[in-house]
Motif scaffolding. Structure first.
Motif, mmCIF file in Angstrom:
data_model
loop_
_atom_site.group_PDB
_atom_site.id
_atom_site.type_symbol
_atom_site.label_atom_id
_atom_site.label_comp_id
_atom_site.label_asym_id
_atom_site.label_seq_id
_atom_site.Cartn_x
_atom_site.Cartn_y
_atom_site.Cartn_z
ATOM 1 N N GLU A 1 -3.196 4.270 10.798
ATOM 2 C CA GLU A 1 -2.392 4.334 12.030
ATOM 3 C C GLU A 1 -1.405 5.517 11.970
ATOM 4 O OE1 GLU A 1 -0.353 0.553 12.868
ATOM 5 O OE2 GLU A 1 1.236 1.744 13.811
ATOM 6 N N ASN A 2 -0.746 5.688 10.810
ATOM 7 C CA ASN A 2 0.176 6.827 10.635
ATOM 8 C C ASN A 2 -0.549 8.154 10.873
ATOM 9 O OD1 ASN A 2 2.045 4.956 9.732
ATOM 10 N ND2 ASN A 2 1.902 5.532 7.565
ATOM 11 N N ALA A 3 -1.728 8.264 10.278
ATOM 12 C CA ALA A 3 -2.484 9.526 10.353
ATOM 13 C C ALA A 3 -2.908 9.814 11.791
ATOM 14 C CB ALA A 3 -3.709 9.455 9.447
ATOM 15 N N ARG A 4 -3.338 8.780 12.502
ATOM 16 C CA ARG A 4 -3.785 8.992 13.893
ATOM 17 C C ARG A 4 -2.610 9.418 14.762
ATOM 18 N NH1 ARG A 4 -8.138 3.977 14.146
ATOM 19 N NH2 ARG A 4 -9.855 5.226 13.307
ATOM 20 N N LYS A 5 -1.477 8.826 14.494
ATOM 21 C CA LYS A 5 -0.282 9.194 15.244
ATOM 22 C C LYS A 5 0.122 10.635 14.901
ATOM 23 C CE LYS A 5 4.330 7.553 14.997
ATOM 24 N NZ LYS A 5 5.172 6.478 14.473
ATOM 25 N N PHE A 6 0.128 10.954 13.611
ATOM 26 C CA PHE A 6 0.577 12.261 13.162
ATOM 27 C C PHE A 6 -0.297 13.378 13.726
ATOM 28 C CE2 PHE A 6 0.534 15.769 10.023
ATOM 29 C CZ PHE A 6 1.874 16.143 10.113
ATOM 30 N N PHE A 7 -1.614 13.221 13.618
ATOM 31 C CA PHE A 7 -2.513 14.287 14.066
ATOM 32 C C PHE A 7 -2.918 14.152 15.545
ATOM 33 C CE2 PHE A 7 -3.457 14.437 9.418
ATOM 34 C CZ PHE A 7 -3.200 15.798 9.205
ATOM 35 N N GLY A 8 -2.512 13.050 16.167
ATOM 36 C CA GLY A 8 -2.886 12.849 17.559
ATOM 37 C C GLY A 8 -4.380 12.666 17.745
ATOM 38 N N ILE A 9 -5.012 11.908 16.818
ATOM 39 C CA ILE A 9 -6.461 11.669 16.933
ATOM 40 C C ILE A 9 -6.713 10.184 17.169
ATOM 41 C CG2 ILE A 9 -7.116 13.653 15.534
ATOM 42 C CD1 ILE A 9 -7.331 11.889 13.114
ATOM 43 N N SER A 10 -7.883 9.860 17.674
ATOM 44 C CA SER A 10 -8.129 8.453 17.986
ATOM 45 C C SER A 10 -9.089 7.834 16.999
ATOM 46 C CB SER A 10 -8.672 8.321 19.389
ATOM 47 O OG SER A 10 -9.823 9.117 19.488
#
Ligand SMILES: [Zn+2]
Length: 300
Positions: free
Chosen positions: A291-300
């Motif tokens: 979840e952190n990574a998706r938020k950080f990179f703006g990926i789904s």
């Protein structure tokens, strides 16, 4: 909890976790270490066995095109675009020759990548006063010229250790064990970059800086080698889970073998290391880090 040197933790990575490798070099145009399996089979293994994502970083214009072609032709992987930094190996002339190409990509191909980096400061590979000074100036220049793009940054930071002391200027502040960290924080403050937009790849300390950076809002990325090597593991202590990311830095940072070839699927070892240090379930760590990574990179 034991903190003896180079001691693997006594838990095994769990299978079938959602995992995310936030920084790897894959496929490597000129592999630093000989791959044990083809890149294609490593890619298939990752997605057959795991539900997750990985993010590939280029570190110069030289490897950009090769990596970009790969990410374009494969699903569920993403690219960050890095640049050279002045070092004992590459002078400012080489870096400035690359710079227009790097800027052309980050300015004009914004929908093909999810972050800028890796790049940063590395005083292990820059041992003289003048090259270190050039590194700092170039770092700030890149931030100034790219900040309007509003992309996340993937940082490579290596402070000088005892072995890296500039022998001609042994008392200079550049030799301090946290000088690079301090300088980077100063430059981001000067340039108005929000810490939430910055990931410290393979965070190498000093140890007290982990919680300090997290408190400011920065993301700390934990390498797979934190599983087997305490010097990586201890840097996670006191960093809250919502500021942690995981990575392999493949082909480097093998979970427990010194110099072994590493692959993105091994990122589960970083998840296990975080779970062990924080006495948490691996599943909980894995879900939150993804979840952190998706938020950080703006990926789904
Ligand atoms: Zn790297």
């Amino acid at each position: 909890m034991s903190y003896r040197k180079n001691e693997a933790i006594p838990i095994k990575p769990e299978p079938d976790l959602p995992i995310v490798d936030c920084h790897c070099h894959f496929p490597d145009k000129e592999p630093y270490r000989k791959p044990t399996h083809s890149y294609e089979s490593q890619y298939e293994f990752f997605f057959e066995k795991h539900n997750g994502q990985f993010i590939i970083s280029s570190s110069s214009y030289y490897d950009y095109e090769y990596i970009q072609n790969y990410t374009e032709s494969h699903e569920k992987i993403y690219l960050t675009v890095g640049c050279l930094k002045p070092s004992d190996r590459y002078g400012m002339d080489v870096v400035m020759k690359e710079h227009p190409h790097f800027m052309d990509i980050v300015e004009n191909k914004t929908d093909t990548y999810v972050g800028i980096g890796e790049f940063g400061l590395d005083f292990h590979h820059a041992k003289t006063l003048s090259i270190r000074q050039e590194q700092i100036e170039y770092f700030q220049k890149v931030i100034q010229e790219t900040k309007h793009l509003n992309k996340p940054y993937v940082l490579h930071v290596r402070n000088a250790t005892q072995r890296d002391i500039d022998q001609k200027n042994p008392n200079h502040e550049f030799n301090q064990r946290d000088f690079c960290n301090k300088t980077i924080v100063r430059i981001f403050e000067e340039e108005g970059i929000k810490p939430e937009k910055v990931m410290w790849h393979c965070f190498s300390g000093p140890q007290d800086w982990g919680p300090k950076l997290a408190k400011m809002g920065y993301y700390i990325s934990v390498p797979s080698s934190a599983y087997g090597f305490n010097r990586w593991r201890r840097n996670i202590r006191g960093v809250p889970l919502d500021k942690l990311l995981t990575e392999t830095d493949s082909c480097f940072q093998h979970p427990f073998k010194m110099g072994g070839f590493n692959t993105p699927a091994n990122v589960k070892y970083a998840t296990a290391a975080i779970a062990y240090v924080n006495d948490m379930e691996q599943q909980e760590v894995a879900e939150k880090v993804l979840e952190n990574a998706r938020k950080f990179f703006g990926i789904s």
